[in-house]
Write a protein that holds these residues in place. Structure first.
Motif: not given
Length: 226
Positions: A149-168
């Motif tokens: 699944s999508p993963m960028d550690s800096a983005t995940q830590q500063a946002n809702d953890p499901g942000l990148l997954d929902r966008h995909l």
């Protein structure tokens, strides 16, 4: 003495289709780099011989654990919900206008270990689909090869953890609803079903090299039938 020439007409198949192979170049895919490079090289050549337009793309991030966007966000006082905090790295190993023979050195760049970092899949799928839509063909197929699944550690830590997954999920749902690009996924040790309707799962270490071509062809056939 009069001679008349007759021509018997016959139909020849024409592949009015563009196919894009989008590779996840996250760090976990580095162990599969050699297998993917060989498979992509042969698959691109085969499709080109069949008359299809082919693109080979990859996606990663410009840095580990955030980039300039992260530093700008920190200097701004860390406002909430900043969104993506890393720079996308969009890689064109072969574009549709370049023949396979002239792109072999670029395809070999898949063996470069520094390309493999993190993955922001939603934007990458959107980018690849946009390039496909620009091709003047009747049918368009986007094959995504990914192992997570999508993963960028800096983005995940500063946002809702499901942000990148929902966008995909949103990007894939939009593509499938539009119907102008046939989307399918090849999961490397992962079921891509939560994101894509047409998908297959493979275990690369246990596959013989020639078997991956059968998996890719089955996936392509399923996408075109749909």
């Amino acid at each position: 003495t009069e001679r008349r020439l007759f021509r018997r007409e016959h139909d020849e198949p024409h592949a009015d289709v563009a196919v894009t192979l989008l590779l996840d170049c996250s760090g976990s895919m580095k162990t599969h780099a050699e297998t993917l490079a060989v498979a992509a090289d042969v698959f691109v050549r085969a499709l080109e011989l069949a008359g299809a337009e082919v693109e080979l793309l990859g996606h990663s991030t410009a840095a580990w654990n955030g980039g300039r966007a992260l530093r700008d966000w920190q200097r701004a006082g860390r406002p909430p919900r900043p969104g993506r905090l890393n720079e996308m790295q969009r890689i064109v190993f072969k574009d549709a206008a370049t023949p396979w023979r002239r792109a072999r050195r670029e395809i070999a760049a898949l063996l470069e270990p520094h390309l493999f970092r993190e993955a922001i899949d939603g934007e990458a799928v959107d980018w690849a689909a946009g390039r496909l839509r620009a091709r003047p063909v009747a049918r368009r197929v986007l094959i995504v090869v990914s192992d997570g699944s999508p993963m960028d550690s800096a983005t995940q830590q500063a946002n809702d953890p499901g942000l990148l997954d929902r966008h995909l999920r949103d990007v894939c749902a939009r593509l499938e609803a539009a119907g102008d690009v046939a989307l399918c996924g090849l999961g490397v040790g992962l079921d891509l079903g939560p994101w894509m309707r047409v998908h297959r799962q493979v275990d690369l270490p246990s596959l013989q090299r020639q078997q991956i071509f059968g998996e890719l062809l089955s996936l392509l056939a399923a996408a075109l039938r749909r």
